[in-house]
Design an enzyme around this catalytic site. Structure first.
Site, PDB file in Angstrom:
ATOM      1  N   HIS A  81     -29.727   8.753  -0.065  1.00  0.00           N
ATOM      2  CA  HIS A  81     -28.755   7.468  -0.636  1.00  0.00           C
ATOM      3  C   HIS A  81     -27.925   7.140   0.616  1.00  0.00           C
ATOM      4  O   HIS A  81     -27.605   5.903   0.926  1.00  0.00           O
ATOM      5  CB  HIS A  81     -28.093   8.048  -1.539  1.00  0.00           C
ATOM      6  CG  HIS A  81     -28.478   7.791  -2.814  1.00  0.00           C
ATOM      7  ND1 HIS A  81     -29.648   8.663  -3.266  1.00  0.00           N
ATOM      8  CD2 HIS A  81     -28.324   7.137  -3.955  1.00  0.00           C
ATOM      9  CE1 HIS A  81     -30.002   8.360  -4.476  1.00  0.00           C
ATOM     10  NE2 HIS A  81     -29.093   7.509  -4.994  1.00  0.00           N
ATOM     11  N   HIS A  94     -25.254  16.191  -4.141  1.00  0.00           N
ATOM     12  CA  HIS A  94     -25.652  17.002  -2.839  1.00  0.00           C
ATOM     13  C   HIS A  94     -24.652  17.689  -2.361  1.00  0.00           C
ATOM     14  O   HIS A  94     -23.479  17.751  -3.048  1.00  0.00           O
ATOM     15  CB  HIS A  94     -25.922  15.563  -1.527  1.00  0.00           C
ATOM     16  CG  HIS A  94     -27.214  15.057  -1.773  1.00  0.00           C
ATOM     17  ND1 HIS A  94     -28.237  15.576  -1.258  1.00  0.00           N
ATOM     18  CD2 HIS A  94     -27.542  13.794  -2.226  1.00  0.00           C
ATOM     19  CE1 HIS A  94     -29.209  14.875  -1.312  1.00  0.00           C
ATOM     20  NE2 HIS A  94     -28.975  13.809  -1.877  1.00  0.00           N
ATOM     21  N   ASP A  96     -25.408  17.916   3.476  1.00  0.00           N
ATOM     22  CA  ASP A  96     -26.278  16.749   3.235  1.00  0.00           C
ATOM     23  C   ASP A  96     -25.819  15.595   4.022  1.00  0.00           C
ATOM     24  O   ASP A  96     -26.211  14.682   4.381  1.00  0.00           O
ATOM     25  CB  ASP A  96     -26.732  16.712   1.851  1.00  0.00           C
ATOM     26  CG  ASP A  96     -27.223  17.937   1.210  1.00  0.00           C
ATOM     27  OD1 ASP A  96     -27.618  18.824   2.173  1.00  0.00           O
ATOM     28  OD2 ASP A  96     -27.430  18.267  -0.172  1.00  0.00           O
TER      29      ASP A  96
END
Length: 265
Positions: A181, A222, A226
């Site tokens: 994302h 996450h 990350d």
């Protein structure tokens, strides 16, 4: 009033037709880059699906972001997805604005060639990273006790190749470092930063990227690492591809038409 509307509609139609003709010619010259970029998107999805088969749920790792940010919970986890969807759709619409508005800043086909190059390079590094070490997923559907945390052995190659879209994408596990994302969000923000024309939208884009980062962590989709790794990796990838390897794309964005005309004259 009717005459004015008719005249403006005629101008708009001519602009759309002219822009469409230009973009079709560019697409005819650069369709291989677009196709390669789209294939890379599929391969990235396939890799993310594949690593789910290796995922083993376990205790959630210690994480600074989890201590600092309150957990949103399963019922509010969609907030980060809604924000990402807004960013994604807004960027796509902006890339097609030359078809409607008079200001000529970009060519849609060439811009998407660059965007897909940035995405593909970032995702290539991401695939290498999350296949190197599989971490226990912090998301709710990846925790111990969830039916989605472990995938049974695939019954056929076709089952893997189809990726089970969109459920296989939305409920994946194991593809953690680093956030996909954030790859999309940062590539879009950096692209508008370079080719956009409104400063307030550029500033808003960075603010949205920060908020997106916090929401991803608060949603426990996450780990903080990350998101952090995505921030510096994507920026370095975009800089490297855009600045150090201009010949890699072979088609730098042309100057705005008005500026080109001045130089010609």
């Amino acid at each position: 009033m009717t005459l004015y509307i008719g005249r403006e509609a005629s101008k708009l139609w001519k602009r759309v037709c002219a822009e469409t003709s230009t973009e079709i010619n560019l697409l005819a010259e650069n369709w291989r880059y677009i196709l390669a970029g789209l294939i890379c998107q599929y391969i990235h999805g396939l890799a993310a699906k594949g690593v789910h088969y290796f995922h083993r749920p376990g205790p959630i790792l210690q994480d600074v972001g989890f201590y600092l940010l309150p957990e949103l919970g399963q019922d509010k986890g969609h907030i980060s997805e809604m924000l990402f969807t807004c960013v994604f759709l807004s960027f796509i619409l902006w890339t097609f604005h030359p078809f409607i508005f008079k200001v000529k800043k970009i060519y849609t086909v060439l811009l998407w060639c660059r965007v897909l190059a940035f995405l593909s390079a970032s995702q290539f590094l991401r695939v290498i990273t999350f296949y190197s070490t599989q971490l226990p997923g912090p998301n709710y559907h990846c925790r111990e006790g969830s039916k989605l945390a472990r995938l049974p052995r695939p019954q056929s190659v076709l089952e893997v190749l189809l990726i089970n879209f969109p459920k296989g994408v939305m409920f994946g596990c194991g593809d953690l470092i680093f956030s996909s994302h954030m790859i999309f969000t940062l590539v879009f923000v950096l692209s508008y930063q370079k080719y956009g024309s409104h400063r307030w939208i550029k500033n808003l884009g960075w603010l949205v990227a920060v908020v997106q980062s916090l929401l991803i962590i608060a949603s426990r989709k996450h780990y903080t690492v990350d998101v952090v790794v995505a921030w510096y990796t994507v920026n370095l990838v975009v800089f490297f591809v855009d600045k150090k390897l201009p010949g890699m794309l072979c088609f730098p964005l042309p100057l705005p038409f008005s500026l080109s005309a001045k130089l010609l004259w």
